[in-house]
Design a protein around this motif. Structure first.
Motif, PDB file in Angstrom:
ATOM      1  N   ILE A 116       0.841  -1.206   0.000  1.00 57.31           N
ATOM      2  CA  ILE A 116       0.000   0.000   0.000  1.00 57.31           C
ATOM      3  C   ILE A 116       0.874   1.254   0.000  1.00 57.31           C
ATOM      4  CG2 ILE A 116      -1.702   1.327   1.327  1.00 57.31           C
ATOM      5  CD1 ILE A 116      -2.860  -1.318   2.312  1.00 57.31           C
ATOM      6  N   LYS A 117       1.963   1.224   0.765  1.00 59.14           N
ATOM      7  CA  LYS A 117       2.836   2.396   0.837  1.00 59.14           C
ATOM      8  C   LYS A 117       3.548   2.673  -0.485  1.00 59.14           C
ATOM      9  CE  LYS A 117       3.679   2.511   5.762  1.00 59.14           C
ATOM     10  NZ  LYS A 117       4.624   2.394   6.857  1.00 59.14           N
ATOM     11  N   PRO A 157       1.428   5.016  -3.880  1.00 60.23           N
ATOM     12  CA  PRO A 157       1.575   6.426  -4.288  1.00 60.23           C
ATOM     13  C   PRO A 157       2.865   6.683  -5.066  1.00 60.23           C
ATOM     14  CG  PRO A 157       1.038   6.272  -1.955  1.00 60.23           C
ATOM     15  CD  PRO A 157       1.352   4.883  -2.416  1.00 60.23           C
ATOM     16  N   ASN A 164       2.674   8.416  -8.623  1.00 61.64           N
ATOM     17  CA  ASN A 164       3.464   9.590  -8.962  1.00 61.64           C
ATOM     18  C   ASN A 164       4.190   9.392 -10.290  1.00 61.64           C
ATOM     19  OD1 ASN A 164       5.036  12.054  -8.439  1.00 61.64           O
ATOM     20  ND2 ASN A 164       6.732  10.630  -8.113  1.00 61.64           N
ATOM     21  N   LEU A 217      -7.226   3.326  -3.480  1.00 61.49           N
ATOM     22  CA  LEU A 217      -6.847   4.188  -2.355  1.00 61.49           C
ATOM     23  C   LEU A 217      -7.989   5.100  -1.911  1.00 61.49           C
ATOM     24  CD1 LEU A 217      -3.239   5.293  -3.420  1.00 61.49           C
ATOM     25  CD2 LEU A 217      -3.853   3.632  -1.655  1.00 61.49           C
ATOM     26  N   TRP A 260      -8.928   7.640  -3.703  1.00 63.25           N
ATOM     27  CA  TRP A 260      -8.488   8.985  -4.075  1.00 63.25           C
ATOM     28  C   TRP A 260      -9.208   9.519  -5.309  1.00 63.25           C
ATOM     29  CZ3 TRP A 260      -2.381   8.916  -3.435  1.00 63.25           C
ATOM     30  CH2 TRP A 260      -2.085   8.763  -2.083  1.00 63.25           C
ATOM     31  N   LEU A 307      -3.522  13.826  -3.519  1.00 63.55           N
ATOM     32  CA  LEU A 307      -3.557  12.661  -2.641  1.00 63.55           C
ATOM     33  C   LEU A 307      -4.977  12.419  -2.133  1.00 63.55           C
ATOM     34  CD1 LEU A 307      -0.356  13.504  -0.550  1.00 63.55           C
ATOM     35  CD2 LEU A 307      -0.490  12.197  -2.658  1.00 63.55           C
ATOM     36  N   TRP A 340      -5.051  11.499  11.053  1.00 58.71           N
ATOM     37  CA  TRP A 340      -3.712  11.599  10.469  1.00 58.71           C
ATOM     38  C   TRP A 340      -2.902  12.419  11.467  1.00 58.71           C
ATOM     39  CZ3 TRP A 340      -1.939  14.255   5.270  1.00 58.71           C
ATOM     40  CH2 TRP A 340      -0.831  13.542   4.772  1.00 58.71           C
ATOM     41  N   GLU A 383      -3.025   7.041  11.825  1.00 62.28           N
ATOM     42  CA  GLU A 383      -1.824   6.926  11.005  1.00 62.28           C
ATOM     43  C   GLU A 383      -0.866   8.039  11.431  1.00 62.28           C
ATOM     44  OE1 GLU A 383      -0.670   4.701   8.950  1.00 62.28           O
ATOM     45  OE2 GLU A 383       0.991   5.890   8.164  1.00 62.28           O
ATOM     46  N   ALA A 425       7.415  12.663  -3.708  1.00 60.04           N
ATOM     47  CA  ALA A 425       6.966  11.275  -3.885  1.00 60.04           C
ATOM     48  C   ALA A 425       7.897  10.524  -4.839  1.00 60.04           C
ATOM     49  CB  ALA A 425       5.538  11.255  -4.413  1.00 60.04           C
ATOM     50  N   ASN A 427      13.273   9.352   3.174  1.00 62.25           N
ATOM     51  CA  ASN A 427      12.014   9.736   2.539  1.00 62.25           C
ATOM     52  C   ASN A 427      10.923   9.946   3.583  1.00 62.25           C
ATOM     53  OD1 ASN A 427      13.039   9.286  -0.194  1.00 62.25           O
ATOM     54  ND2 ASN A 427      12.976   7.110   0.330  1.00 62.25           N
ATOM     55  N   VAL A 428      10.227  11.077   3.494  1.00 59.18           N
ATOM     56  CA  VAL A 428       9.163  11.335   4.461  1.00 59.18           C
ATOM     57  C   VAL A 428       7.884  10.579   4.098  1.00 59.18           C
ATOM     58  CG1 VAL A 428       7.664  13.080   5.484  1.00 59.18           C
ATOM     59  CG2 VAL A 428      10.091  13.515   5.226  1.00 59.18           C
ATOM     60  N   GLU A 429       7.611  10.453   2.819  1.00 58.41           N
ATOM     61  CA  GLU A 429       6.490   9.632   2.361  1.00 58.41           C
ATOM     62  C   GLU A 429       5.149  10.019   2.972  1.00 58.41           C
ATOM     63  OE1 GLU A 429       7.991   5.643   2.960  1.00 58.41           O
ATOM     64  OE2 GLU A 429       8.979   5.762   1.027  1.00 58.41           O
ATOM     65  N   LEU A 430       4.856  11.310   2.873  1.00 64.13           N
ATOM     66  CA  LEU A 430       3.527  11.780   3.255  1.00 64.13           C
ATOM     67  C   LEU A 430       2.458  11.042   2.466  1.00 64.13           C
ATOM     68  CD1 LEU A 430       3.702  15.686   3.489  1.00 64.13           C
ATOM     69  CD2 LEU A 430       3.412  14.041   5.329  1.00 64.13           C
ATOM     70  N   ALA A 431       2.733  10.843   1.168  1.00 63.66           N
ATOM     71  CA  ALA A 431       1.745  10.204   0.296  1.00 63.66           C
ATOM     72  C   ALA A 431       1.499   8.764   0.730  1.00 63.66           C
ATOM     73  CB  ALA A 431       2.211  10.252  -1.157  1.00 63.66           C
ATOM     74  N   SER A 432       2.572   8.061   1.117  1.00 69.11           N
ATOM     75  CA  SER A 432       2.421   6.668   1.542  1.00 69.11           C
ATOM     76  C   SER A 432       1.629   6.580   2.832  1.00 69.11           C
ATOM     77  CB  SER A 432       3.794   6.024   1.740  1.00 69.11           C
ATOM     78  OG  SER A 432       4.486   5.967   0.518  1.00 69.11           O
ATOM     79  N   SER A 433       1.903   7.519   3.730  1.00 68.50           N
ATOM     80  CA  SER A 433       1.195   7.543   4.999  1.00 68.50           C
ATOM     81  C   SER A 433      -0.307   7.778   4.764  1.00 68.50           C
ATOM     82  CB  SER A 433       1.786   8.656   5.866  1.00 68.50           C
ATOM     83  OG  SER A 433       1.047   8.830   7.037  1.00 68.50           O
ATOM     84  N   LEU A 434      -0.604   8.722   3.872  1.00 64.43           N
ATOM     85  CA  LEU A 434      -2.003   9.020   3.573  1.00 64.43           C
ATOM     86  C   LEU A 434      -2.661   7.861   2.825  1.00 64.43           C
ATOM     87  CD1 LEU A 434      -4.112  11.168   3.979  1.00 64.43           C
ATOM     88  CD2 LEU A 434      -3.319  12.316   1.922  1.00 64.43           C
ATOM     89  N   ALA A 435      -1.866   7.134   2.037  1.00 66.49           N
ATOM     90  CA  ALA A 435      -2.399   5.967   1.316  1.00 66.49           C
ATOM     91  C   ALA A 435      -2.867   4.901   2.291  1.00 66.49           C
ATOM     92  CB  ALA A 435      -1.346   5.394   0.378  1.00 66.49           C
ATOM     93  N   VAL A 436      -2.087   4.693   3.346  1.00 69.18           N
ATOM     94  CA  VAL A 436      -2.458   3.692   4.352  1.00 69.18           C
ATOM     95  C   VAL A 436      -3.756   4.115   5.025  1.00 69.18           C
ATOM     96  CG1 VAL A 436      -1.797   2.655   6.550  1.00 69.18           C
ATOM     97  CG2 VAL A 436      -0.086   2.928   4.747  1.00 69.18           C
ATOM     98  N   LEU A 437      -3.797   5.386   5.434  1.00 64.83           N
ATOM     99  CA  LEU A 437      -4.999   5.895   6.100  1.00 64.83           C
ATOM    100  C   LEU A 437      -6.220   5.784   5.194  1.00 64.83           C
ATOM    101  CD1 LEU A 437      -5.417   8.935   8.365  1.00 64.83           C
ATOM    102  CD2 LEU A 437      -6.774   8.891   6.303  1.00 64.83           C
ATOM    103  N   SER A 438      -6.109   6.261   3.953  1.00 65.40           N
ATOM    104  CA  SER A 438      -7.316   6.337   3.121  1.00 65.40           C
ATOM    105  C   SER A 438      -7.747   4.970   2.611  1.00 65.40           C
ATOM    106  CB  SER A 438      -7.140   7.349   1.987  1.00 65.40           C
ATOM    107  OG  SER A 438      -6.030   7.060   1.210  1.00 65.40           O
ATOM    108  N   SER A 439      -6.807   4.055   2.397  1.00 64.24           N
ATOM    109  CA  SER A 439      -7.231   2.725   1.950  1.00 64.24           C
ATOM    110  C   SER A 439      -7.942   1.988   3.086  1.00 64.24           C
ATOM    111  CB  SER A 439      -6.050   1.921   1.406  1.00 64.24           C
ATOM    112  OG  SER A 439      -5.080   1.722   2.400  1.00 64.24           O
TER     113      SER A 439
END
Lengths: 220, 220
Positions: free
Chosen positions: A16-17, A20, A24, A83, A85, A112, A179, A195, B183, B196-208
């Protein structure tokens, strides 16, 4: 729909991570007008294993054509749908200090699937302000607005010391997913999705590695 | 010094990532005037295993006293020293779009040992501006300023499409560590630290997860 659900339950978090990251890359390809892409191509570009890429993409329900690959727009749609999105998820932001105000101005969230529609703060002097087009409400109004507007996501950007009490307000308001940008580990019931962004942890990894490098350099 | 180095090499990433969580908790304790803390107390508060907490803290070189625990200020110092957060690490930020400008205004980095001292952008119209007290320079000036000012950290906040080329400028300028908020997965030589901070990955986990919850709810 049931299939997607079953697959999500089995979908590993690392997969899942990575979605994105693929998304991208695919969006950049779409801009360049590339119609088709293979797992091997994606894997090469991102230094991943092609089999892993195929597995990751399969959790979204898409199957590539052998020796051809995926249609880029179709693959983008499949990932976005998985996702959630495709339509923007509406969210409330709590805590309009430095980071909160900053995130309100970050237009990248639109890509996102996140749309912060209102902000809240416990400091009365901040309520009534408009930051980057979003109105700031007193925290006490969050419960009634959350239920009226059917908002399910809370973005938590309060100071660490206020994190748990603000999270409690979110949870009590029926917010399903938090979040969490604070460095505080939140206590939350099992049916609330939390999260953690862990900016501090990420920076800890970077700076401890750098610290070690610099020390080694000094010694040699 | 040599001991710290050896330990860092053996320090597992999950332990390093938990250190800021402890630090956050300890700083709150210090504010409340609490002088001593035990592993069990920390573990209870954070829902962790006390043995794990003891191991995590030991990588910083500190050893608690049996049945007493740690002096709070001493423990804070030990973690800060290990992470290299006692003195602020100076950093350059590249890309003053929404996110970059936002991060320039985030005062919380000071607590994480990071001090962004200047910003850069490839758009000439942005150069010369001052954002949250930091001057914005043209990207071309980064190499000379990095070597003159002995800056080792680059915070990357450019759009995804410009990420690799901006990273190349950082790497070519002798920057040792890149904190990547884009990303894009960066190509970098092995001696460059990329986090990598991976804001997008973090949000992907939350939203999925949220997407799955909502679908299950609709079905039932």
């Amino acid at each position: 729909m049931a299939i997607v659900n079953t697959e999500l339950k089995n979908a590993p978090l690392p997969s899942i991570k990575r979605l994105p990251i693929y998304l991208n890359m695919l969006r950049l390809m779409q801009v360049k007008g590339r119609p088709v892409v293979s797992c091997t191509h994606i894997a090469d570009d991102l230094h991943l294993d092609p089999t892993q890429v195929r597995k990751d993409l399969a959790i979204t329900g898409i199957i590539g054509r052998p020796k051809v690959g995926y249609q880029v727009p179709e693959l983008i749609q499949s990932i976005e749908a998985f996702l959630g999105w495709k339509k923007a998820n509406e969210a409330f932001l709590v805590g309009v200090g430095n980071l909160g105000s900053a995130l309100l101005g970050y237009e990248g969230f639109a890509h996102l699937g996140l749309k912060i529609i209102a902000a809240f703060d416990s400091h009365p002097e901040k309520a009534g302000k408009t930051i980057h087009g979003r109105e700031v409400f007193p925290l006490e109004q969050l419960p009634s607005l959350a239920s009226r507007m059917h908002v399910h996501i809370g973005v938590l950007t309060v100071p660490a010391s206020a994190a748990q009490s603000a999270a409690d307000v979110l949870i009590g308001s029926g917010i399903r997913a938090i979040w969490n940008f604070t460095a505080t580990r939140l206590d939350a019931p099992p049916d609330t999705i939390v999260e953690n962004v862990e900016l501090a942890s990420s920076l800890a990894v970077l700076s401890s590695k750098l610290e070690a490098t610099m020390k080694n350099k000094k010694k040699s």
